[in-house]
Every structure is written in C-alpha cells, then in structure tokens.
Write a protein that holds these residues in place. Structure first.
Motif, PDB file in Angstrom:
ATOM      1  N   LEU A  37      57.306  42.510  34.811  1.00  0.00           N
ATOM      2  CA  LEU A  37      57.012  42.449  36.093  1.00  0.00           C
ATOM      3  C   LEU A  37      55.738  43.419  36.642  1.00  0.00           C
ATOM      4  O   LEU A  37      54.988  42.734  37.289  1.00  0.00           O
ATOM      5  CB  LEU A  37      58.465  43.131  37.029  1.00  0.00           C
ATOM      6  N   LEU A  38      55.583  44.299  36.175  1.00  0.00           N
ATOM      7  CA  LEU A  38      54.361  45.183  36.489  1.00  0.00           C
ATOM      8  C   LEU A  38      52.889  44.596  35.975  1.00  0.00           C
ATOM      9  O   LEU A  38      52.012  44.594  36.886  1.00  0.00           O
ATOM     10  CB  LEU A  38      54.728  46.785  36.059  1.00  0.00           C
ATOM     11  N   PHE A  39      52.995  44.247  34.795  1.00  0.00           N
ATOM     12  CA  PHE A  39      51.683  43.685  34.135  1.00  0.00           C
ATOM     13  C   PHE A  39      51.430  42.194  34.815  1.00  0.00           C
ATOM     14  O   PHE A  39      50.351  41.760  35.079  1.00  0.00           O
ATOM     15  CB  PHE A  39      51.697  43.634  32.837  1.00  0.00           C
ATOM     16  N   SER A  40      52.488  41.408  35.361  1.00  0.00           N
ATOM     17  CA  SER A  40      52.313  40.281  35.950  1.00  0.00           C
ATOM     18  C   SER A  40      51.610  40.573  37.148  1.00  0.00           C
ATOM     19  O   SER A  40      50.652  39.666  37.735  1.00  0.00           O
ATOM     20  CB  SER A  40      53.585  39.455  35.931  1.00  0.00           C
ATOM     21  N   THR A  41      52.326  41.387  37.910  1.00  0.00           N
ATOM     22  CA  THR A  41      51.625  42.001  39.291  1.00  0.00           C
ATOM     23  C   THR A  41      50.298  42.198  39.246  1.00  0.00           C
ATOM     24  O   THR A  41      49.358  41.792  39.860  1.00  0.00           O
ATOM     25  CB  THR A  41      52.278  42.996  39.885  1.00  0.00           C
ATOM     26  N   ALA A  42      49.761  42.969  38.139  1.00  0.00           N
ATOM     27  CA  ALA A  42      48.439  43.659  37.813  1.00  0.00           C
ATOM     28  C   ALA A  42      47.479  42.600  37.622  1.00  0.00           C
ATOM     29  O   ALA A  42      46.381  42.456  38.238  1.00  0.00           O
ATOM     30  CB  ALA A  42      48.517  44.600  36.852  1.00  0.00           C
ATOM     31  N   ILE A  43      47.837  41.499  36.760  1.00  0.00           N
ATOM     32  CA  ILE A  43      47.178  40.150  36.579  1.00  0.00           C
ATOM     33  C   ILE A  43      47.107  39.441  37.781  1.00  0.00           C
ATOM     34  O   ILE A  43      45.884  39.209  37.862  1.00  0.00           O
ATOM     35  CB  ILE A  43      47.810  39.533  35.381  1.00  0.00           C
ATOM     36  N   TYR A  44      48.018  39.320  38.669  1.00  0.00           N
ATOM     37  CA  TYR A  44      47.833  38.666  39.798  1.00  0.00           C
ATOM     38  C   TYR A  44      46.884  39.404  40.856  1.00  0.00           C
ATOM     39  O   TYR A  44      46.069  38.595  41.453  1.00  0.00           O
ATOM     40  CB  TYR A  44      49.134  38.481  40.601  1.00  0.00           C
ATOM     41  N   LEU A  45      46.838  40.648  40.943  1.00  0.00           N
ATOM     42  CA  LEU A  45      45.917  41.291  41.672  1.00  0.00           C
ATOM     43  C   LEU A  45      44.479  41.372  41.277  1.00  0.00           C
ATOM     44  O   LEU A  45      43.747  41.151  42.182  1.00  0.00           O
ATOM     45  CB  LEU A  45      46.446  42.768  42.004  1.00  0.00           C
ATOM     46  N   LEU A  46      44.397  41.245  40.102  1.00  0.00           N
ATOM     47  CA  LEU A  46      42.964  41.142  39.437  1.00  0.00           C
ATOM     48  C   LEU A  46      42.564  39.878  39.755  1.00  0.00           C
ATOM     49  O   LEU A  46      41.301  39.585  40.070  1.00  0.00           O
ATOM     50  CB  LEU A  46      43.075  41.466  38.104  1.00  0.00           C
ATOM     51  N   ILE A  47      43.154  38.763  39.594  1.00  0.00           N
ATOM     52  CA  ILE A  47      42.763  37.708  39.877  1.00  0.00           C
ATOM     53  C   ILE A  47      42.380  37.344  41.195  1.00  0.00           C
ATOM     54  O   ILE A  47      41.334  36.633  41.626  1.00  0.00           O
ATOM     55  CB  ILE A  47      43.611  36.363  39.299  1.00  0.00           C
ATOM     56  N   GLN A  48      43.103  37.754  42.301  1.00  0.00           N
ATOM     57  CA  GLN A  48      43.161  37.575  43.574  1.00  0.00           C
ATOM     58  C   GLN A  48      41.803  38.381  44.303  1.00  0.00           C
ATOM     59  O   GLN A  48      41.249  38.052  45.270  1.00  0.00           O
ATOM     60  CB  GLN A  48      44.449  37.804  44.294  1.00  0.00           C
ATOM     61  N   GLN A  49      42.036  39.750  43.813  1.00  0.00           N
ATOM     62  CA  GLN A  49      41.221  40.817  44.522  1.00  0.00           C
ATOM     63  C   GLN A  49      39.856  41.427  43.615  1.00  0.00           C
ATOM     64  O   GLN A  49      39.193  42.165  44.382  1.00  0.00           O
ATOM     65  CB  GLN A  49      42.151  42.164  44.762  1.00  0.00           C
ATOM     66  N   PHE A  50      39.874  40.951  42.580  1.00  0.00           N
ATOM     67  CA  PHE A  50      38.893  41.708  41.655  1.00  0.00           C
ATOM     68  C   PHE A  50      37.592  41.544  42.386  1.00  0.00           C
ATOM     69  O   PHE A  50      36.768  42.495  42.363  1.00  0.00           O
ATOM     70  CB  PHE A  50      38.592  41.051  40.224  1.00  0.00           C
ATOM     71  N   GLY A  51      37.075  40.491  42.855  1.00  0.00           N
ATOM     72  CA  GLY A  51      35.634  40.403  43.129  1.00  0.00           C
ATOM     73  C   GLY A  51      35.351  41.064  44.415  1.00  0.00           C
ATOM     74  O   GLY A  51      34.454  41.952  44.708  1.00  0.00           O
ATOM     75  N   ASN A  52      36.551  41.236  45.318  1.00  0.00           N
ATOM     76  CA  ASN A  52      36.272  41.861  46.530  1.00  0.00           C
ATOM     77  C   ASN A  52      36.404  43.357  46.374  1.00  0.00           C
ATOM     78  O   ASN A  52      35.752  44.319  46.985  1.00  0.00           O
ATOM     79  CB  ASN A  52      37.799  41.778  47.244  1.00  0.00           C
ATOM     80  N   TRP A  53      37.240  43.921  45.352  1.00  0.00           N
ATOM     81  CA  TRP A  53      37.221  45.231  45.025  1.00  0.00           C
ATOM     82  C   TRP A  53      35.647  45.976  44.540  1.00  0.00           C
ATOM     83  O   TRP A  53      35.103  46.944  44.690  1.00  0.00           O
ATOM     84  CB  TRP A  53      38.200  45.578  43.958  1.00  0.00           C
ATOM     85  N   VAL A  54      35.124  45.125  43.632  1.00  0.00           N
ATOM     86  CA  VAL A  54      33.737  45.227  43.020  1.00  0.00           C
ATOM     87  C   VAL A  54      32.946  45.324  44.037  1.00  0.00           C
ATOM     88  O   VAL A  54      31.952  46.268  44.376  1.00  0.00           O
ATOM     89  CB  VAL A  54      33.251  44.612  42.043  1.00  0.00           C
TER      90      VAL A  54
END
Length: 251
Positions: A37-54
């Motif tokens: 559950l948690l690593f699926s959530t982490a992967i989803y957040l990275l896909i969705q927000q990675f560029g914005n965070w950087v």
C-alpha cells in the motif's frame, strides 16, 4: 571496525529464503500488505508530483545561482527521491512495528528450538504501545542526522559527496531499524543496541546497505521488510551469542 560486510548482507539473503517457512507465513502477510500500500502510494506521488517538487526546490535558489540550474537539477531530483524514500520507509516501519516485533520473536524461538507463547492478537495488542514508543525513539535519533546531511548536501563542493552520505547513513539507519526488533524483544536498550551494532559496524553496514538497495528494486521491495526482520534476527542470534542467550518475550 568489526564485522564483515559480505556476511552482513548475507543475513538479508537468508531472511528472503525463510519467508515461506511454515509458522512464519502468517506474520509475513501484514508487513507485505503495508509495503504494498505505501510503496504504491509513493510511486503514484512521484509520478504525479516529481517535476513540481523539483521545480519548487529550484525556485528557492538565489538569482545569482541561476546559471548553475542545469547542474543542480540532478541534485534536487536526488533529494526528492531520497526524501520520498526515507519518508515512506519510516511510515511503513512505524505502522508495521508491532507485527515486525512479533515476527522477530517467532523467528528467534524457531532458531532456538523453543515453543513461542500462543497468545495471538492479545500479545500483539499488549505490545503495541511499547513497539510504537521504540519507533519514536528511532525517529528522535534519525531526524537530526537527516537534517544535518540535508544541510551538508546544500554546501558547495561538499554537496557533491551527498550521495555517499545518504547511502551510508541509509545503510546504518536500516541496520538500526531492523536489528532493533529482536534486541527490543530481549530487553536490550536502544542505546546498548546501537553500541552492539557499532561493535560489528561492517556487518551492520553490509546488512543495512543490502536492505536499502533492495528497497529500490520493484517487486523485491515488497518482500524486503519481513526478510529484513528475519535477517536481523539471524544477525542478533549469530553475531551476539553471549547477549542472545535468553528466550525472547515481548511482554
């Protein structure tokens, strides 16, 4: 520095081999679900927000450093990845702590050929408070050091060695995280536990490094938490035979 990093890494590999052992499977299921559950959530957040965070981190740079944006982008990208990795790893361990302690107890009884107490969910509920207190103690230990490494990452020149800082601290953190379960079952204090690991520092770093690397491998990372608990229990029993003579009890 005592120990052997190859032998330390071998404890995790042996833990993976024991995952399907009868009597342990039940206690492996919950950590597996938590990881999924948690690593699926982490992967989803990275896909969705990675560029914005950087982009956000880059926007904090002073104007005079704008010429170095191309050089700093990989550094900030690494910081985002490490931040997500460490955050979700800590959350996963916090949630699964009572189950991991129970798994470590069952493994140690199996290694010693003793019969574990058949208390099931009552035992789990009784030990939850102490397990969470121990996780808080780890957070108090980790967070100032994480902040220090983060600050060093932003220091010119020194920052280029940041990946090494993060790797070795991550390895040390994983060794503490998982070896704490069997040691806590045996009433070894948090301070004494760190002293024991320092006495086998190379073995500890070898174990923790392989755990950290395994966490980064898709699919395999789902199995790493329970395998690391089992491997850490093997580490405890075999590396510290003089300390590990008693029969573990989480009560």
């Amino acid at each position: 520095m005592g120990g052997n990093p190859v032998k330390g890494g071998g404890y995790l590999l042996r833990g993976l081999q024991l995952l399907t052992e009868p009597g342990l499977r039940t206690f492996v299921i919950v950590p597996l679900i938590v990881n999924l559950l948690l690593f699926s959530t982490a992967i989803y957040l990275l896909i969705q927000q990675f560029g914005n965070w950087v982009d956000y981190w880059l926007s904090l740079m002073p104007e005079w450093l704008s010429f170095a944006e191309w050089l700093l982008w990989p550094l900030f990208a690494l910081l985002v990845l490490l931040g997500v990795y460490f955050s979700f790893t800590l959350i996963a361990n916090f949630i699964a702590a009572p189950f991991n302690g129970l798994l470590a107890e069952r493994v140690e009884h199996r290694l010693r050929g003793t019969i574990p107490p058949d208390e099931g969910w009552r035992e789990l509920l009784a030990s939850t408070g102490r397990a969470l207190q121990r996780e808080l103690a780890k957070l108090v230990y980790y967070l100032p050091r994480l902040l220090l490494i983060f600050i060093l990452t932003l220091v010119p020149v020194v920052g280029f060695a940041a990946p090494l800082f993060w790797f070795f601290f991550g390895a040390w953190m994983m060794a503490i995280q998982y070896c704490d379960y069997p040691m806590d079952n045996n009433r070894v204090s948090f301070t004494h536990m760190r002293q024991l690991l320092k006495s086998r520092r190379l073995s500890s770093l070898g174990f923790g490094a392989l755990v950290s690397l395994g966490m980064l491998v898709p699919v395999i990372n789902l199995l790493i938490m329970p395998a690391a608990v089992i491997g850490a229990t093997l580490f405890w029993v075999e590396e510290f035979p003089e300390q590990a003579r008693g029969v573990p009890s989480r009560r």
